[in-house]
Design a protein around this motif. Structure first.
Motif, PDB file in Angstrom:
ATOM      1  N   ILE A  33       0.833  -1.199   0.000  1.00  0.00           N
ATOM      2  CA  ILE A  33       0.000   0.000   0.000  1.00  0.00           C
ATOM      3  C   ILE A  33       0.877   1.263   0.000  1.00  0.00           C
ATOM      4  O   ILE A  33       0.662   2.191  -0.770  1.00  0.00           O
ATOM      5  CB  ILE A  33      -0.924   0.023   1.258  1.00  0.00           C
ATOM      6  N   ASN A  34       1.897   1.256   0.851  1.00  0.00           N
ATOM      7  CA  ASN A  34       2.763   2.434   0.955  1.00  0.00           C
ATOM      8  C   ASN A  34       3.563   2.688  -0.313  1.00  0.00           C
ATOM      9  O   ASN A  34       3.864   3.834  -0.650  1.00  0.00           O
ATOM     10  CB  ASN A  34       3.719   2.293   2.146  1.00  0.00           C
ATOM     11  N   SER A  35       3.924   1.614  -1.010  1.00  0.00           N
ATOM     12  CA  SER A  35       4.719   1.774  -2.231  1.00  0.00           C
ATOM     13  C   SER A  35       3.921   2.451  -3.338  1.00  0.00           C
ATOM     14  O   SER A  35       4.492   2.983  -4.277  1.00  0.00           O
ATOM     15  CB  SER A  35       5.209   0.411  -2.726  1.00  0.00           C
ATOM     16  N   PHE A  36       2.606   2.393  -3.233  1.00  0.00           N
ATOM     17  CA  PHE A  36       1.756   2.967  -4.287  1.00  0.00           C
ATOM     18  C   PHE A  36       0.882   4.100  -3.738  1.00  0.00           C
ATOM     19  O   PHE A  36      -0.215   4.315  -4.213  1.00  0.00           O
ATOM     20  CB  PHE A  36       0.891   1.865  -4.920  1.00  0.00           C
ATOM     21  N   LYS A  37       1.397   4.801  -2.727  1.00  0.00           N
ATOM     22  CA  LYS A  37       0.531   5.777  -2.055  1.00  0.00           C
ATOM     23  C   LYS A  37       0.188   6.985  -2.925  1.00  0.00           C
ATOM     24  O   LYS A  37      -0.764   7.699  -2.630  1.00  0.00           O
ATOM     25  CB  LYS A  37       1.089   6.179  -0.690  1.00  0.00           C
ATOM     26  N   THR A  38       0.936   7.194  -4.021  1.00  0.00           N
ATOM     27  CA  THR A  38       0.583   8.349  -4.872  1.00  0.00           C
ATOM     28  C   THR A  38      -0.535   8.007  -5.868  1.00  0.00           C
ATOM     29  O   THR A  38      -1.005   8.868  -6.593  1.00  0.00           O
ATOM     30  CB  THR A  38       1.806   8.874  -5.661  1.00  0.00           C
ATOM     31  N   VAL A  39      -0.924   6.734  -5.902  1.00  0.00           N
ATOM     32  CA  VAL A  39      -2.061   6.363  -6.754  1.00  0.00           C
ATOM     33  C   VAL A  39      -3.336   6.528  -5.933  1.00  0.00           C
ATOM     34  O   VAL A  39      -3.438   6.007  -4.820  1.00  0.00           O
ATOM     35  CB  VAL A  39      -1.924   4.904  -7.257  1.00  0.00           C
ATOM     36  N   GLY A 236       6.906   0.490  -7.153  1.00  0.00           N
ATOM     37  CA  GLY A 236       5.822   1.390  -6.766  1.00  0.00           C
ATOM     38  C   GLY A 236       6.044   2.796  -7.288  1.00  0.00           C
ATOM     39  O   GLY A 236       5.155   3.390  -7.892  1.00  0.00           O
ATOM     40  N   SER A 237       7.249   3.319  -7.110  1.00  0.00           N
ATOM     41  CA  SER A 237       7.456   4.709  -7.521  1.00  0.00           C
ATOM     42  C   SER A 237       7.417   4.823  -9.048  1.00  0.00           C
ATOM     43  O   SER A 237       6.837   5.754  -9.592  1.00  0.00           O
ATOM     44  CB  SER A 237       8.721   5.285  -6.888  1.00  0.00           C
ATOM     45  N   LYS A 238       7.986   3.837  -9.750  1.00  0.00           N
ATOM     46  CA  LYS A 238       8.011   3.928 -11.218  1.00  0.00           C
ATOM     47  C   LYS A 238       6.631   3.688 -11.841  1.00  0.00           C
ATOM     48  O   LYS A 238       6.201   4.428 -12.717  1.00  0.00           O
ATOM     49  CB  LYS A 238       9.008   2.917 -11.799  1.00  0.00           C
TER      50      LYS A 238
END
Ligand SMILES: *Cc1c(COP(=O)(O)O)cnc(C)c1O
Length: 401
Positions: A33-39, A236-238
């Protein structure tokens, strides 16, 4: 969980048994969840086939995830565990149209991976939205048994068939609400994953009414200290960045979906066995345990290397052992492994025993399936009893001669 905790569990519940650490499942879930928090809209659907115990499913539900299922029976388990049908996606391969229709009528999201099935389903049930499983033909994953995205794979609709796919969608007027891929297990190369994702975006842009894009799973987890794993944070960030760009171009905030099995539960699992005997041959010292590929088939089926610790005697001098089972067939868990000195009666712990372990267990050699234990809030709770003789015979019908 410490050695002492695991030994207590072995003592209390007997061996062989599977012990799952709930806090590890939560940790992995939070990490994703944290790795994709900008989605903005992220959805995690746990792949039930990895470990399908009802209490595990209830815990996953409590964490807030949905589930990914591959059979109508997994759907029924999910509903029994409290998931509402909208939180379930059904991604079958090679099942009958009858089963697909039956599941769709339960209100579960359908994921179709076959043009023929799509045409049949679309001609009769065009009002029910479906997701489409694409095969991007990206070779990812550890080996041929677990890689499902290559050109000759039976999974998904080939990207080379997109023109025919679009024609079927138009002819049947079916509503496509999602695009999906799942390229296999043990992905290490983020660039390869992103490459497959680009193919998915390209495909997605051809559909107007999408609500989500499902990137499947296949994340690799470490199997021993120092082993490599998918860098979820980097992925996640990419991927988040690319996903957000895609949504902007598409003109709608879609949901980004994943359906991890192994990533969530593999490391949470410990398989505890007792050593029945030590046997020396001309070349090898065998430690024979009270289990075999009837309970734990991954080392034999996939060649997976599960880390093994002698938790009864963890800090003694190390010796080389081959760990084998009691099945009357070759059932080698590990060959020539350095393990702290083993004696008869010691408890061995196999790590990474959460995913595809109990769920693949059988009764071969007429042995009982082991018990399953959940470690939650510092307490051990049995979540599946060890089988008994009654279980072995309950569906058999005897003929008297
Ligand atoms: C098995 C499966 C998964 C889970 O794969 P893992 O490698 O365990 O994460 C996800 N999606 C589909 C469609 C599957 O069949």
């Amino acid at each position: 969980m410490k050695y002492q905790d695991l030994l207590k569990a072995a003592d209390k519940f007997g061996t062989p048994c599977y012990v799952y650490d709930a806090s590890k499942i939560k940790k992995q879930y939070d990490r994703l969840i944290n790795s994709f928090k900008t989605v903005k809209n992220l959805k995690i659907n746990y792949a039930v086939k990895a470990l399908s115990n009802l209490s595990i499913l209830k815990y996953i539900n409590y964490l807030g995830a949905g589930i990914d299922t591959v059979s109508i029976q997994e759907v029924l388990l999910g509903i029994k565990a409290g998931f509402s049908p909208e939180k379930i996606i059904y991604t079958p391969n090679g099942v009958s149209i009858k089963e697909i229709i039956k599941v769709s009528k339960m209100g579960v999201n359908i994921n179709i991976d076959n043009l023929n099935m799509l045409e049949q389903f679309g001609s009769t049930h065009s009002k029910i939205p479906v997701c489409i499983r694409i095969n991007p033909h990206v070779m990812a994953g550890g080996n041929n048994k677990i890689s499902v995205g290559h050109i000759d794979s039976k999974f998904g609709i080939s990207i080379h068939q997109i023109p025919l796919l679009l024609r079927i969608v138009k002819n049947t007027n079916i509503n496509v609400n999602g695009i999906h891929m799942h390229t296999g297990s043990d992905i290490l190369d983020i660039e390869v994953f992103i490459h497959a994702a680009e193919i998915l975006f390209e495909t997605a842009s051809k559909f107007e009414n999408l609500e989500f894009i499902d990137f499947g799973s296949g994340f690799k987890v470490p199997y021993s200290p120092g082993d490599n794993e998918t860098n979820i944070e980097e992925l996640g960030s990419k991927l988040s960045k690319r996903f957000n760009e895609f949504c902007y171009d598409y003109g709608k905030e879609l949901t980004l979906t994943f359906e991890p099995g192994k990533f969530l539960v593999s490391e949470a699992g410990n398989f505890l066995c007792s050593v029945n005997s030590i046997k020396q041959t001309t070349s090898t010292v065998f430690a024979q345990i009270d289990s075999g590929f009837n309970h734990f088939v991954r080392p034999m089926m996939y060649g997976s290397n599960h880390y093994i610790e002698n938790i009864s005697n963890p800090d003694d001098s190390e010796r080389f052992y081959s760990i084998v089972g009691y099945i009357c067939e070759t059932d080698t868990f590990a060959t020539n492994r350095r393990i702290s000195m083993i004696s008869e009666g010691d408890i061995l712990c196999f790590k990474n025993a959460g995913a595809y372990c109990f769920s693949m267990a059988s009764n071969y050699n007429s042995r009982y399936k082991p018990s399953e234990i959940l470690f939650y809030n510092n307490e051990f709770t049995e979540i599946r009893k060890r089988e008994s003789f009654e279980d072995l015979i309950k569906n058999q019908i005897e003929i008297n001669f």
